[in-house]
Design a protein around this motif. Structure first.
Motif, PDB file in Angstrom:
ATOM      1  N   TYR A 122      -8.614   7.019  -7.877  1.00 54.82           N
ATOM      2  CA  TYR A 122      -9.215   7.453  -6.609  1.00 54.82           C
ATOM      3  C   TYR A 122      -9.094   8.963  -6.462  1.00 54.82           C
ATOM      4  CZ  TYR A 122      -4.465   7.990  -4.763  1.00 54.82           C
ATOM      5  OH  TYR A 122      -3.172   8.391  -4.551  1.00 54.82           O
ATOM      6  N   ASP A 123      -9.982   9.493  -5.655  1.00 57.48           N
ATOM      7  CA  ASP A 123      -9.966  10.919  -5.303  1.00 57.48           C
ATOM      8  C   ASP A 123      -9.637  10.985  -3.803  1.00 57.48           C
ATOM      9  OD1 ASP A 123     -11.578  13.788  -6.063  1.00 57.48           O
ATOM     10  OD2 ASP A 123     -11.488  13.210  -3.957  1.00 57.48           O
ATOM     11  N   ILE A 124      -8.555  11.659  -3.452  1.00 58.03           N
ATOM     12  CA  ILE A 124      -8.109  11.634  -2.045  1.00 58.03           C
ATOM     13  C   ILE A 124      -9.212  12.079  -1.100  1.00 58.03           C
ATOM     14  CG2 ILE A 124      -6.586  12.683  -0.347  1.00 58.03           C
ATOM     15  CD1 ILE A 124      -4.336  12.604  -2.132  1.00 58.03           C
ATOM     16  N   ASP A 125      -9.890  13.169  -1.454  1.00 56.76           N
ATOM     17  CA  ASP A 125     -10.915  13.690  -0.539  1.00 56.76           C
ATOM     18  C   ASP A 125     -12.035  12.665  -0.326  1.00 56.76           C
ATOM     19  OD1 ASP A 125      -9.559  16.038  -0.172  1.00 56.76           O
ATOM     20  OD2 ASP A 125     -10.559  17.049  -1.836  1.00 56.76           O
ATOM     21  N   GLU A 126     -12.325  11.902  -1.391  1.00 53.64           N
ATOM     22  CA  GLU A 126     -13.384  10.915  -1.275  1.00 53.64           C
ATOM     23  C   GLU A 126     -12.947   9.763  -0.349  1.00 53.64           C
ATOM     24  OE1 GLU A 126     -16.579   9.376  -4.539  1.00 53.64           O
ATOM     25  OE2 GLU A 126     -14.474   8.911  -4.939  1.00 53.64           O
ATOM     26  N   VAL A 127     -11.671   9.343  -0.471  1.00 52.71           N
ATOM     27  CA  VAL A 127     -11.170   8.263   0.397  1.00 52.71           C
ATOM     28  C   VAL A 127     -11.202   8.712   1.866  1.00 52.71           C
ATOM     29  CG1 VAL A 127      -9.176   6.793   0.951  1.00 52.71           C
ATOM     30  CG2 VAL A 127      -9.671   7.354  -1.441  1.00 52.71           C
TER      31      VAL A 127
ATOM     32  N   ALA B 177       0.852  -1.201   0.000  1.00 59.18           N
ATOM     33  CA  ALA B 177       0.000   0.000   0.000  1.00 59.18           C
ATOM     34  C   ALA B 177       0.880   1.240   0.000  1.00 59.18           C
ATOM     35  CB  ALA B 177      -0.902  -0.016   1.238  1.00 59.18           C
ATOM     36  N   LYS B 178       0.251   2.407  -0.163  1.00 56.20           N
ATOM     37  CA  LYS B 178       0.986   3.675  -0.037  1.00 56.20           C
ATOM     38  C   LYS B 178       0.136   4.649   0.771  1.00 56.20           C
ATOM     39  CE  LYS B 178      -0.737   5.610  -4.403  1.00 56.20           C
ATOM     40  NZ  LYS B 178      -0.403   6.139  -5.722  1.00 56.20           N
ATOM     41  N   VAL B 179       0.842   5.499   1.501  1.00 52.61           N
ATOM     42  CA  VAL B 179       0.148   6.534   2.283  1.00 52.61           C
ATOM     43  C   VAL B 179      -0.272   7.647   1.338  1.00 52.61           C
ATOM     44  CG1 VAL B 179       0.461   8.317   4.051  1.00 52.61           C
ATOM     45  CG2 VAL B 179       1.380   6.017   4.415  1.00 52.61           C
ATOM     46  N   ILE B 180      -1.557   8.012   1.385  1.00 50.58           N
ATOM     47  CA  ILE B 180      -2.009   9.109   0.504  1.00 50.58           C
ATOM     48  C   ILE B 180      -2.283  10.392   1.289  1.00 50.58           C
ATOM     49  CG2 ILE B 180      -2.904   7.624  -1.316  1.00 50.58           C
ATOM     50  CD1 ILE B 180      -5.754   8.238  -0.147  1.00 50.58           C
ATOM     51  N   ARG B 181      -2.522  10.281   2.578  1.00 52.48           N
ATOM     52  CA  ARG B 181      -2.721  11.512   3.368  1.00 52.48           C
ATOM     53  C   ARG B 181      -2.459  11.226   4.847  1.00 52.48           C
ATOM     54  NH1 ARG B 181      -7.978  14.989   2.360  1.00 52.48           N
ATOM     55  NH2 ARG B 181      -6.724  15.747   0.624  1.00 52.48           N
ATOM     56  N   VAL B 182      -1.855  12.219   5.519  1.00 52.18           N
ATOM     57  CA  VAL B 182      -1.691  12.166   6.979  1.00 52.18           C
ATOM     58  C   VAL B 182      -2.311  13.450   7.516  1.00 52.18           C
ATOM     59  CG1 VAL B 182      -0.053  12.105   8.894  1.00 52.18           C
ATOM     60  CG2 VAL B 182       0.478  10.883   6.768  1.00 52.18           C
ATOM     61  N   HIS B 183      -3.201  13.316   8.469  1.00 52.86           N
ATOM     62  CA  HIS B 183      -3.842  14.510   9.039  1.00 52.86           C
ATOM     63  C   HIS B 183      -3.771  14.416  10.558  1.00 52.86           C
ATOM     64  CE1 HIS B 183      -6.454  17.873   9.574  1.00 52.86           C
ATOM     65  NE2 HIS B 183      -7.372  17.160  10.194  1.00 52.86           N
ATOM     66  N   GLY B 184      -3.229  15.457  11.201  1.00 56.76           N
ATOM     67  CA  GLY B 184      -3.124  15.431  12.653  1.00 56.76           C
ATOM     68  C   GLY B 184      -3.646  16.717  13.270  1.00 56.76           C
ATOM     69  N   PHE B 185      -4.137  16.597  14.479  1.00 55.22           N
ATOM     70  CA  PHE B 185      -4.547  17.799  15.217  1.00 55.22           C
ATOM     71  C   PHE B 185      -4.467  17.519  16.712  1.00 55.22           C
ATOM     72  CE2 PHE B 185      -8.381  15.454  14.011  1.00 55.22           C
ATOM     73  CZ  PHE B 185      -9.049  15.315  15.209  1.00 55.22           C
ATOM     74  N   THR B 186      -4.417  18.583  17.501  1.00 56.55           N
ATOM     75  CA  THR B 186      -4.350  18.408  18.951  1.00 56.55           C
ATOM     76  C   THR B 186      -5.726  18.663  19.569  1.00 56.55           C
ATOM     77  OG1 THR B 186      -3.709  20.702  19.253  1.00 56.55           O
ATOM     78  CG2 THR B 186      -1.929  19.103  19.115  1.00 56.55           C
ATOM     79  N   ALA B 187      -5.936  18.084  20.728  1.00 52.16           N
ATOM     80  CA  ALA B 187      -7.173  18.316  21.471  1.00 52.16           C
ATOM     81  C   ALA B 187      -6.822  18.434  22.944  1.00 52.16           C
ATOM     82  CB  ALA B 187      -8.148  17.157  21.259  1.00 52.16           C
ATOM     83  N   THR B 188      -7.639  19.199  23.663  1.00 47.78           N
ATOM     84  CA  THR B 188      -7.445  19.326  25.098  1.00 47.78           C
ATOM     85  C   THR B 188      -8.179  18.177  25.770  1.00 47.78           C
ATOM     86  OG1 THR B 188      -7.327  21.704  24.867  1.00 47.78           O
ATOM     87  CG2 THR B 188      -7.740  20.865  27.083  1.00 47.78           C
ATOM     88  N   ALA B 189      -7.427  17.134  26.047  1.00 49.15           N
ATOM     89  CA  ALA B 189      -8.012  15.944  26.666  1.00 49.15           C
ATOM     90  C   ALA B 189      -6.872  15.063  27.150  1.00 49.15           C
ATOM     91  CB  ALA B 189      -8.868  15.173  25.657  1.00 49.15           C
ATOM     92  N   ASN B 190      -7.203  14.147  28.047  1.00 54.72           N
ATOM     93  CA  ASN B 190      -6.229  13.145  28.476  1.00 54.72           C
ATOM     94  C   ASN B 190      -6.298  11.967  27.492  1.00 54.72           C
ATOM     95  OD1 ASN B 190      -5.738  10.466  30.276  1.00 54.72           O
ATOM     96  ND2 ASN B 190      -4.531  12.173  31.055  1.00 54.72           N
ATOM     97  N   TRP B 191      -5.187  11.264  27.314  1.00 49.98           N
ATOM     98  CA  TRP B 191      -5.168  10.163  26.332  1.00 49.98           C
ATOM     99  C   TRP B 191      -6.192   9.087  26.668  1.00 49.98           C
ATOM    100  CZ3 TRP B 191      -3.845   5.124  27.689  1.00 49.98           C
ATOM    101  CH2 TRP B 191      -3.217   4.953  28.931  1.00 49.98           C
ATOM    102  N   LYS B 192      -6.490   8.909  27.971  1.00 47.75           N
ATOM    103  CA  LYS B 192      -7.454   7.864  28.335  1.00 47.75           C
ATOM    104  C   LYS B 192      -8.872   8.240  27.910  1.00 47.75           C
ATOM    105  CE  LYS B 192      -5.575   7.948  32.530  1.00 47.75           C
ATOM    106  NZ  LYS B 192      -4.234   8.487  32.366  1.00 47.75           N
ATOM    107  N   THR B 193      -9.147   9.569  27.849  1.00 48.45           N
ATOM    108  CA  THR B 193     -10.453  10.022  27.352  1.00 48.45           C
ATOM    109  C   THR B 193     -10.649   9.499  25.935  1.00 48.45           C
ATOM    110  OG1 THR B 193      -9.857  12.118  28.423  1.00 48.45           O
ATOM    111  CG2 THR B 193     -11.900  12.092  27.156  1.00 48.45           C
TER     112      THR B 193
END
Ligand code: FES
Ligand code: FE
Length: 422
Positions: free
Chosen positions: A355-360, A178-194
């Motif tokens: 494929y269309d990335i946004d659709e995947v 396979a190949k990676v087509i997108r990586v998306h990350g963001f932060t949230a105010t929460a504990n990892w157990k949440t």
């Protein structure tokens, strides 16, 4: 001091209820949590992201910066991103086609295999200088069907024993190709157990995720959503029957169906791996169920099923016949997490044509957006003076299993004996 605080929280914990607030909100809990988590293995990427010699991926795991690199011999290795001279960070970001690593502080350099090699050393140091003592420090790395996993512990858990049961399914789904087509990350105010408690919670799905709910048969969600115990049991029995009928009808994967792995509180990794049917007519785990990319691996047609798995409490891998999605929870502080989503399709698929990335990415982007406020609201609730650990519903039994797994490991960290009845 630390163990006194933790012991007090452990004493307050009642199985079958939510965790006491301090497990989420006490700033001192993070160091103990990291001790619990670091011996396990974590997904930091896929080999398709570093296809050529000298390609590097700089990753962060539990406060450690690590360089993952493909060497001149084509092998993938990992090194702590710490110069052996005076500890400067060496690589600030991922790169393509490096010939060597050069430290920005005094220009010591290292081969892609981690050997110190700078000419500056010969000029400055006498014969007592031992170059081998100044190579980059390797980090434990293993590849699982294209997935790159690291452990930043000196004594990681047994990788082969943990992930051998995953190999057959991952190979069938063609994850190494396979190949990676997108990586998306963001932060949230929460504990990892949440977040862990949210990701393994089927009870909220029919409430929060309407499109996700449509991908599974009504019986599956009735088991999650019913309010009377008798209805839950009846719906769960019906869902189990549907699963059996689906397994019996399968010809493509006779040996890898249903629940392959389901760890409990006594197991080391808290893994699970389940393959189950999608709603009849759904080719893929997408909005409306249509296929969004070419079939992967050994599929010749969609078998209208998908795989849900967790390699540890923080990393999930979901696979459909045409695409795969990885979710990683990374604790940054006791009240901050980084949530990363990685989408993969077959490496021969052509963007725009096949494929269309946004659709995947549409399906799990929506799920992420639906969950994000829940994470923050739940964490805010745990910081309130009104917080009391709530009673878990029968459908939340897996959350209870995770909490017992976590508390058991924390006890081992602070050397607190198990209660006689546990
Ligand atoms: Fe890297 Fe000095 S700290 S060369
Ligand atoms: Fe959710």
């Amino acid at each position: 001091m630390r163990s006194e605080r933790i012991n007090s929280l452990i004493e307050q914990y009642r199985p079958g209820y939510g965790l006491p607030a301090g497990f989420y909100t006490d700033p001192e809990i993070l160091a103990a949590d990291i001790d619990v988590l670091t011996p396990l293995w974590y997904i930091v990427g896929h080999t398709s992201q570093i296809p050529d010699p000298g390609d590097t991926k700089v990753v962060s795991l539990f406060g450690e910066s690590v360089i993952v690199v493909r060497g001149s011999d084509g092998l993938v290795r990992a090194f702590y991103n710490v110069c052996s001279h005076r500890a400067s960070r060496i690589c600030d970001e991922s790169a393509k086609g490096l010939r060597q690593f050069t430290c920005p502080y005094h220009n010591w350099s290292y081969s892609l295999e981690g050997k110190v090699k700078s000419k500056r050393l010969e000029v400055i140091y006498d014969a007592s200088f031992d170059p081998d003592a100044h190579n980059l420090r390797p980090c434990h790395l293993r590849i699982l069907e294209g997935l790159i996993l690291l452990s930043v512990s000196d004594t990681p858990t047994d990788f082969d024993a943990a992930y051998q049961p995953f190999e057959e399914l991952l190979r069938f789904y063609g994850l190494a190709a396979a190949k990676v087509i997108r990586v998306h990350g963001f932060t949230a105010t929460a504990n990892w157990k949440t977040l862990v408690e949210n990701t393994i919670d089927p009870y909220h799905v029919p409430v929060v995720h309407p499109n996700f709910t449509k991908t599974r048969t009504p019986a599956y969600w009735q088991a999650a959503a019913s309010t009377r115990t008798a209805d839950v049991i009846a719906a769960a029995t019906q869902a189990e029957q549907e699963m059996k009928e689906w397994e019996a009808a399968l010809t493509q994967l006779p040996n890898v169906t249903g629940v392959v792995v389901q760890d409990g509180e006594h197991d080391e990794h808290f893994r699970w791996l389940v393959r189950g049917p999608l709603t009849p007519g759904f080719q893929s785990e997408t909005i409306g169920g249509k296929r969004v990319a070419p079939l992967m691996g050994r599929f010749t047609e969609s078998d209208e099923a998908s795989v849900f798995s967790n390699l540890n409490p923080l990393d999930s891998l979901f696979m459909s016949p045409d695409h795969a999605t990885i979710f990683n929870i990374r604790p940054l502080a006791h009240d901050q997490i980084y949530w990363e989503t990685i989408w993969l399709v077959d490496r021969d698929a052509q963007e725009g044509q096949d494929y269309d990335i946004d659709e995947v990415c549409e399906f799990y982007n929506e799920v992420n957006e639906e969950d994000f406020p829940i994470w923050e609201w739940t964490y805010q609730g745990a910081t309130s003076r009104a917080y009391r650990p709530g009673r878990l519903a029968p459908q939340e039994s897996f959350i209870g299993e995770f909490q017992r797994w976590y508390v058991r490991r924390l006890r081992q960290q602070v050397h607190t004996p198990e209660p006689a009845s546990a």
